[in-house]
Design a protein around this motif. Structure first.
Motif, PDB file in Angstrom:
ATOM      1  N   GLY A  87       9.755  16.463   4.843  1.00 39.06           N
ATOM      2  CA  GLY A  87      10.325  15.901   3.696  1.00 39.06           C
ATOM      3  C   GLY A  87      10.583  14.681   3.526  1.00 39.06           C
ATOM      4  N   TYR A  88      10.102  13.727   4.749  1.00 44.71           N
ATOM      5  CA  TYR A  88      10.469  12.324   4.520  1.00 44.71           C
ATOM      6  C   TYR A  88       9.129  11.590   4.805  1.00 44.71           C
ATOM      7  CZ  TYR A  88      15.389  13.391   5.487  1.00 44.71           C
ATOM      8  OH  TYR A  88      16.661  13.737   5.266  1.00 44.71           O
ATOM      9  N   SER A  89       9.255  10.259   4.256  1.00 47.74           N
ATOM     10  CA  SER A  89       7.981   9.293   4.461  1.00 47.74           C
ATOM     11  C   SER A  89       8.277   8.184   5.233  1.00 47.74           C
ATOM     12  CB  SER A  89       7.355   8.996   3.038  1.00 47.74           C
ATOM     13  OG  SER A  89       7.111   9.901   2.047  1.00 47.74           O
ATOM     14  N   LEU A  90       7.359   7.310   5.867  1.00 46.11           N
ATOM     15  CA  LEU A  90       7.881   6.326   6.478  1.00 46.11           C
ATOM     16  C   LEU A  90       7.471   4.881   5.642  1.00 46.11           C
ATOM     17  CD1 LEU A  90       8.700   5.836   9.385  1.00 46.11           C
ATOM     18  CD2 LEU A  90       6.344   5.400   9.880  1.00 46.11           C
ATOM     19  N   LEU A  91       8.356   4.117   5.636  1.00 43.53           N
ATOM     20  CA  LEU A  91       8.373   2.688   5.011  1.00 43.53           C
ATOM     21  C   LEU A  91       8.171   1.815   6.096  1.00 43.53           C
ATOM     22  CD1 LEU A  91       8.212   1.384   2.129  1.00 43.53           C
ATOM     23  CD2 LEU A  91      10.669   0.817   2.682  1.00 43.53           C
ATOM     24  N   VAL A  92       6.951   0.815   6.078  1.00 40.31           N
ATOM     25  CA  VAL A  92       6.833  -0.097   7.404  1.00 40.31           C
ATOM     26  C   VAL A  92       6.439  -1.419   6.658  1.00 40.31           C
ATOM     27  CG1 VAL A  92       5.346  -0.255   9.414  1.00 40.31           C
ATOM     28  CG2 VAL A  92       5.678   2.048   8.589  1.00 40.31           C
ATOM     29  N   LEU A  93       6.993  -2.200   7.459  1.00 37.31           N
ATOM     30  CA  LEU A  93       6.810  -3.832   7.173  1.00 37.31           C
ATOM     31  C   LEU A  93       6.222  -4.184   8.446  1.00 37.31           C
ATOM     32  CD1 LEU A  93       7.428  -6.709   5.627  1.00 37.31           C
ATOM     33  CD2 LEU A  93       9.356  -6.625   7.150  1.00 37.31           C
ATOM     34  N   ALA A  94       4.955  -4.598   8.129  1.00 38.75           N
ATOM     35  CA  ALA A  94       3.978  -5.357   9.217  1.00 38.75           C
ATOM     36  C   ALA A  94       3.375  -6.696   8.902  1.00 38.75           C
ATOM     37  CB  ALA A  94       3.014  -4.207   9.418  1.00 38.75           C
TER      38      ALA A  94
ATOM     39  N   ASN B  20     -10.908   1.737   8.784  1.00 41.68           N
ATOM     40  CA  ASN B  20     -11.616   0.563   8.228  1.00 41.68           C
ATOM     41  C   ASN B  20     -11.000   0.067   7.130  1.00 41.68           C
ATOM     42  OD1 ASN B  20     -13.850  -1.479   8.299  1.00 41.68           O
ATOM     43  ND2 ASN B  20     -14.345  -0.328   6.456  1.00 41.68           N
ATOM     44  N   PHE B  21     -10.454   0.767   6.237  1.00 37.88           N
ATOM     45  CA  PHE B  21      -9.600   0.228   5.162  1.00 37.88           C
ATOM     46  C   PHE B  21      -8.335  -0.419   5.645  1.00 37.88           C
ATOM     47  CE2 PHE B  21      -6.366   1.047   1.876  1.00 37.88           C
ATOM     48  CZ  PHE B  21      -6.798   0.562   0.959  1.00 37.88           C
ATOM     49  N   THR B  22      -7.735   0.138   6.376  1.00 33.45           N
ATOM     50  CA  THR B  22      -6.261  -0.425   6.818  1.00 33.45           C
ATOM     51  C   THR B  22      -6.856  -1.674   7.439  1.00 33.45           C
ATOM     52  OG1 THR B  22      -5.615   1.663   7.007  1.00 33.45           O
ATOM     53  CG2 THR B  22      -4.134   0.073   8.233  1.00 33.45           C
ATOM     54  N   LYS B  23      -7.621  -1.895   8.505  1.00 29.83           N
ATOM     55  CA  LYS B  23      -7.935  -3.086   9.065  1.00 29.83           C
ATOM     56  C   LYS B  23      -8.271  -4.377   8.405  1.00 29.83           C
ATOM     57  CE  LYS B  23      -9.889  -1.005  13.441  1.00 29.83           C
ATOM     58  NZ  LYS B  23     -11.179  -0.886  14.328  1.00 29.83           N
ATOM     59  N   ARG B  24      -9.033  -3.887   7.067  1.00 32.12           N
ATOM     60  CA  ARG B  24      -9.336  -4.806   6.042  1.00 32.12           C
ATOM     61  C   ARG B  24      -8.199  -5.359   5.264  1.00 32.12           C
ATOM     62  NH1 ARG B  24     -14.275  -2.836   2.492  1.00 32.12           N
ATOM     63  NH2 ARG B  24     -14.250  -5.182   1.735  1.00 32.12           N
TER      64      ARG B  24
ATOM     65  N   ALA C 261       0.948  -1.294   0.032  1.00 33.15           N
ATOM     66  CA  ALA C 261      -0.024   0.069   0.258  1.00 33.15           C
ATOM     67  C   ALA C 261       1.127   1.268  -0.034  1.00 33.15           C
ATOM     68  CB  ALA C 261      -0.994  -0.088   1.276  1.00 33.15           C
ATOM     69  N   VAL C 262       1.316   1.776  -1.210  1.00 35.23           N
ATOM     70  CA  VAL C 262       2.170   2.838  -1.384  1.00 35.23           C
ATOM     71  C   VAL C 262       1.668   3.922  -1.562  1.00 35.23           C
ATOM     72  CG1 VAL C 262       4.378   3.271  -2.656  1.00 35.23           C
ATOM     73  CG2 VAL C 262       3.986   0.842  -2.493  1.00 35.23           C
ATOM     74  N   ASP C 263       1.893   4.927  -0.723  1.00 34.29           N
ATOM     75  CA  ASP C 263       1.176   6.432  -0.587  1.00 34.29           C
ATOM     76  C   ASP C 263      -0.231   6.097  -0.890  1.00 34.29           C
ATOM     77  OD1 ASP C 263       3.685   7.232  -0.273  1.00 34.29           O
ATOM     78  OD2 ASP C 263       4.163   7.359  -2.386  1.00 34.29           O
ATOM     79  N   VAL C 264      -1.000   5.418   0.010  1.00 37.24           N
ATOM     80  CA  VAL C 264      -2.441   4.919  -0.364  1.00 37.24           C
ATOM     81  C   VAL C 264      -3.567   5.421   0.700  1.00 37.24           C
ATOM     82  CG1 VAL C 264      -4.209   3.073  -0.522  1.00 37.24           C
ATOM     83  CG2 VAL C 264      -2.112   3.051  -1.985  1.00 37.24           C
ATOM     84  N   ILE C 265      -3.171   5.032   2.011  1.00 37.48           N
ATOM     85  CA  ILE C 265      -3.879   5.175   3.058  1.00 37.48           C
ATOM     86  C   ILE C 265      -4.353   6.879   3.216  1.00 37.48           C
ATOM     87  CG2 ILE C 265      -3.298   3.173   4.155  1.00 37.48           C
ATOM     88  CD1 ILE C 265      -2.066   4.869   6.478  1.00 37.48           C
TER      89      ILE C 265
ATOM     90  N   PHE D 215       2.475 -10.476   5.030  1.00 36.50           N
ATOM     91  CA  PHE D 215       3.369  -9.475   5.090  1.00 36.50           C
ATOM     92  C   PHE D 215       2.624  -8.388   4.336  1.00 36.50           C
ATOM     93  CE2 PHE D 215       6.391 -13.227   5.377  1.00 36.50           C
ATOM     94  CZ  PHE D 215       6.786 -12.663   6.799  1.00 36.50           C
ATOM     95  N   LYS D 216       2.581  -7.110   5.045  1.00 39.16           N
ATOM     96  CA  LYS D 216       2.062  -5.825   4.360  1.00 39.16           C
ATOM     97  C   LYS D 216       3.178  -4.787   4.582  1.00 39.16           C
ATOM     98  CE  LYS D 216      -0.721  -7.488   6.606  1.00 39.16           C
ATOM     99  NZ  LYS D 216      -1.131  -8.958   7.034  1.00 39.16           N
ATOM    100  N   ILE D 217       3.429  -4.161   3.428  1.00 43.93           N
ATOM    101  CA  ILE D 217       4.345  -2.980   3.220  1.00 43.93           C
ATOM    102  C   ILE D 217       3.606  -1.714   3.100  1.00 43.93           C
ATOM    103  CG2 ILE D 217       6.447  -1.927   2.223  1.00 43.93           C
ATOM    104  CD1 ILE D 217       7.249  -5.007   1.744  1.00 43.93           C
ATOM    105  N   PHE D 218       3.724  -0.837   3.983  1.00 45.87           N
ATOM    106  CA  PHE D 218       2.940   0.490   3.541  1.00 45.87           C
ATOM    107  C   PHE D 218       4.010   1.611   3.636  1.00 45.87           C
ATOM    108  CE2 PHE D 218       0.178  -2.019   6.317  1.00 45.87           C
ATOM    109  CZ  PHE D 218      -0.991  -1.611   5.820  1.00 45.87           C
ATOM    110  N   HIS D 219       3.870   2.399   2.596  1.00 46.85           N
ATOM    111  CA  HIS D 219       4.676   3.788   2.526  1.00 46.85           C
ATOM    112  C   HIS D 219       3.841   4.992   2.913  1.00 46.85           C
ATOM    113  CE1 HIS D 219       7.259   6.779   0.191  1.00 46.85           C
ATOM    114  NE2 HIS D 219       8.164   6.053   1.062  1.00 46.85           N
TER     115      HIS D 219
END
Length: 230
Positions: A222-229, A119-123, A107-111, A130-134
């Protein structure tokens, strides 16, 4: 707000669909996957845009099945023309995906674009191991003082929600995720085609970041967060 992606509004404001950003984003994701020794056979991207992130990852990893889900007809048509034998694109809701669960979901620059992002993130949790969020970290001292950067993001690219590191991580944990790894990505420094203000800020951002990462991001942004969950 979903209508701006389904009609021509977003396409008119962003005619290139940020395709030039895709190699950089794929590199950040690839580094996270390799650092955590994640092995996978299926990869899904929700909100895949014109498909270039997942296609860059296809060239870097030996997974056998790639799935890109997009709700914008404009972006989907561009992605569809790039399909490969391994990666296919779909103009439909990822929650209707018949091939789920996947090994890895992006989910890259989505939420930040989704009205009911909780609700979207929970679903999303049940759709992959594995989920990777940017996640863009739009909230900083300088962005709040100036105001314009946040309002511009809302008007030009449809950001509805604004995060700093702690609120982004808290959101994922509150949605039931176990955060495995995370790191900052220098989105406003390393991405191409940045505005003059971002280019001017790159020097102090780099210098301060070397001394104190968290303070720099909270103050200068100026930064984003990359998360592995999972």
């Amino acid at each position: 707000m979903l209508e701006i992606y389904k009609n021509s509004t977003y396409a008119e404001n962003n005619p290139d669909w940020h395709e030039a950003d895709a190699p950089w984003k794929a590199t950040q994701i690839g580094t996270m996957i390799k650092r955590n020794k994640i092995t996978f056979d299926s990869l899904c991207e929700v909100g895949c845009g014109t498909g270039d992130v997942i296609l860059n990852l296809e060239r870097a990893f030996d997974f056998s099945r790639g799935f890109g889900y997009e709700i914008s007809p404009h972006a989907y048509r561009r992605a569809k023309s790039k399909e490969t034998t391994r990666t296919k694109f779909y103009l439909e809701d990822v929650f209707d995906a018949p091939d789920a669960p996947f090994d890895v979901l992006l989910a890259v620059d989505v939420i930040e674009h989704v009205e009911d992002y909780i609700n979207f993130t929970k679903r999303l949790r049940s759709l992959a191991k594995f989920k990777i969020f940017h996640i863009p970290l739009d909230l900083s001292v300088q962005s709040l003082l100036r105001r314009r950067p946040i309002l511009h993001l809302r008007a030009s690219v449809g950001h509805l929600h604004y995060f700093f590191k702690d609120s982004a991580l808290a959101t994922l944990r509150d949605c039931g995720y176990n955060v495995i790894d995370y790191c900052y990505t220098a989105s406003r420094i390393e991405l191409p085609n940045q505005a003059l203000s971002s280019r001017l800020m790159s020097v102090p951002r780099r210098a301060m970041f070397a001394l104190n990462k968290d303070l720099t991001v909270r103050v200068l942004g100026g930064y984003s967060l990359l998360v592995l969950a999972e």
